[in-house]
Design a protein around this motif. Sequence first.
Motif, short mmCIF file in Angstrom:
data_model
loop_
_atom_site.label_atom_id
_atom_site.label_comp_id
_atom_site.label_asym_id
_atom_site.label_seq_id
_atom_site.Cartn_x
_atom_site.Cartn_y
_atom_site.Cartn_z
N PRO A 41 7.53 -41.29 -29.99
CA PRO A 41 7.23 -40.90 -31.37
C PRO A 41 5.95 -41.57 -31.87
CG PRO A 41 8.91 -42.60 -31.34
CD PRO A 41 8.64 -42.26 -29.90
N LEU A 42 5.27 -40.90 -32.79
CA LEU A 42 4.06 -41.43 -33.43
C LEU A 42 4.34 -41.60 -34.90
CD1 LEU A 42 1.36 -39.09 -31.83
CD2 LEU A 42 1.93 -41.43 -31.12
N GLY A 43 4.02 -42.76 -35.45
CA GLY A 43 4.24 -43.01 -36.87
C GLY A 43 2.95 -42.94 -37.66
N ARG A 58 -0.06 -34.46 -24.55
CA ARG A 58 0.12 -33.49 -25.62
C ARG A 58 0.62 -34.21 -26.87
NH1 ARG A 58 2.42 -27.89 -22.86
NH2 ARG A 58 0.91 -27.87 -21.13
N TYR A 59 0.00 -33.88 -27.99
CA TYR A 59 0.36 -34.50 -29.27
C TYR A 59 0.81 -33.41 -30.22
CZ TYR A 59 -1.79 -38.72 -27.48
OH TYR A 59 -2.08 -39.82 -26.71
N THR A 60 2.07 -33.49 -30.63
CA THR A 60 2.61 -32.55 -31.62
C THR A 60 2.57 -33.23 -32.97
OG1 THR A 60 4.05 -31.54 -29.95
CG2 THR A 60 4.59 -31.14 -32.27
N TYR A 66 -1.53 -30.40 -29.76
CA TYR A 66 -2.90 -30.59 -29.29
C TYR A 66 -2.85 -31.12 -27.86
CZ TYR A 66 -3.73 -30.36 -34.30
OH TYR A 66 -3.75 -29.96 -35.61
N ARG A 67 -3.48 -30.40 -26.96
CA ARG A 67 -3.48 -30.75 -25.55
C ARG A 67 -4.83 -31.37 -25.19
NH1 ARG A 67 -5.50 -27.42 -21.47
NH2 ARG A 67 -4.86 -27.97 -19.35
N ILE A 68 -4.82 -32.57 -24.64
CA ILE A 68 -6.06 -33.19 -24.18
C ILE A 68 -5.91 -33.57 -22.71
CG2 ILE A 68 -6.87 -33.97 -26.43
CD1 ILE A 68 -5.84 -36.74 -25.80
N THR A 69 -6.95 -33.25 -21.97
CA THR A 69 -6.95 -33.52 -20.54
C THR A 69 -8.04 -34.54 -20.21
OG1 THR A 69 -8.46 -31.67 -20.14
CG2 THR A 69 -6.11 -31.20 -20.05
N ALA A 84 4.02 -37.84 -28.99
CA ALA A 84 3.16 -37.73 -27.81
C ALA A 84 4.06 -37.43 -26.62
CB ALA A 84 2.39 -39.02 -27.59
N SER A 85 3.65 -36.47 -25.79
CA SER A 85 4.48 -36.12 -24.64
C SER A 85 3.61 -35.90 -23.41
CB SER A 85 5.30 -34.86 -24.93
OG SER A 85 4.46 -33.76 -25.20
N LEU A 86 4.18 -36.19 -22.25
CA LEU A 86 3.51 -36.01 -20.96
C LEU A 86 4.41 -35.19 -20.06
CD1 LEU A 86 2.30 -38.75 -22.20
CD2 LEU A 86 1.78 -39.34 -19.85
N LEU A 87 3.85 -34.14 -19.46
CA LEU A 87 4.60 -33.35 -18.50
C LEU A 87 4.59 -34.01 -17.12
CD1 LEU A 87 3.51 -29.74 -19.50
CD2 LEU A 87 5.49 -31.05 -20.26
#
Length: 285
Positions: A41-43, A58-60, A66-69, A84-87
């Motif tokens: 989670p991001l606060g 990926r940041y929701t 928003y996808r950043i590579t 923030a999530s990572l596949l």
Amino acid sequence: MAHRPQPMTDYVDLRAHRDRVVPASSRARVILSRLPRGASPLGHGPLSLKFVLDGEERYTIGARTYRITSGQMLIVDSSRAGEASLLTGATGLCLYLPQVANLPEDAAELIGDGPVTLAAANNPLGALLTAAARRLARDPDAGPALADRIAYRAAERLGQLIAEGEARLGRLDVMRTGTRRELLRRVEIARAWLHAHADRAVTLGELAQAAGASPFHLARAFAAVHGDAPIAYHRNLRLDAVATELRRGITNAAAAALGLGFADQSGFTRAFKRRHGVTPGSLTR
């Protein structure tokens, strides 16, 4: 014994996802993230900067993802919370910067409507983040000694980058702010692609596919922002590289003309002189 000043920046070597939000702090923070698949989670907090060295993040935030590579960065303002999530696994830096130097008063147009993605290529902030991420990935224990310097320089260069972004937004003849921001993002992705492929010719179709835009709209927006159409910008970039190689004796005019795709050497000489004010032969002499 001389007193050693206390560091003003917190450093974190993050290797596992968090299940709760870290409380906001008035101190700057530099986080080296080497995370596996998962989410955190991001606060709410100060202005933050996300940079990916390897992988994808990926940041929701709000209603958007928003996808950043690798080689991209995300600027997030202080009022946004999300996830923030990572596949798959990824390595990068996350900087929380309570004070950003040279931040223009109207920066809200660039970052006020939500995060903005920019390419790290060919700007001082991107060079700093790339070098810092590589150094810390090799030697994470160096973080505490380097964190203050990284945060200070990043804040200064981020302020400059936001000011430049504001100016570039103003060159786009589009009414809606959100559309202008998205168009600028695609232009900067295209520019990063051109710098990453300065060793060969790039077609407009290839560039448009990399940026996720139509060739027509990309060419028009690129010229508005940077003053040259993408292919002309790329040719000048390659002519600059050739000039350096000629000065160092790495190449000669005939080989350079062939490498740049000129039909004859006279055409190359004319283009080179327009760009640099001298002939290729004068540099080799």
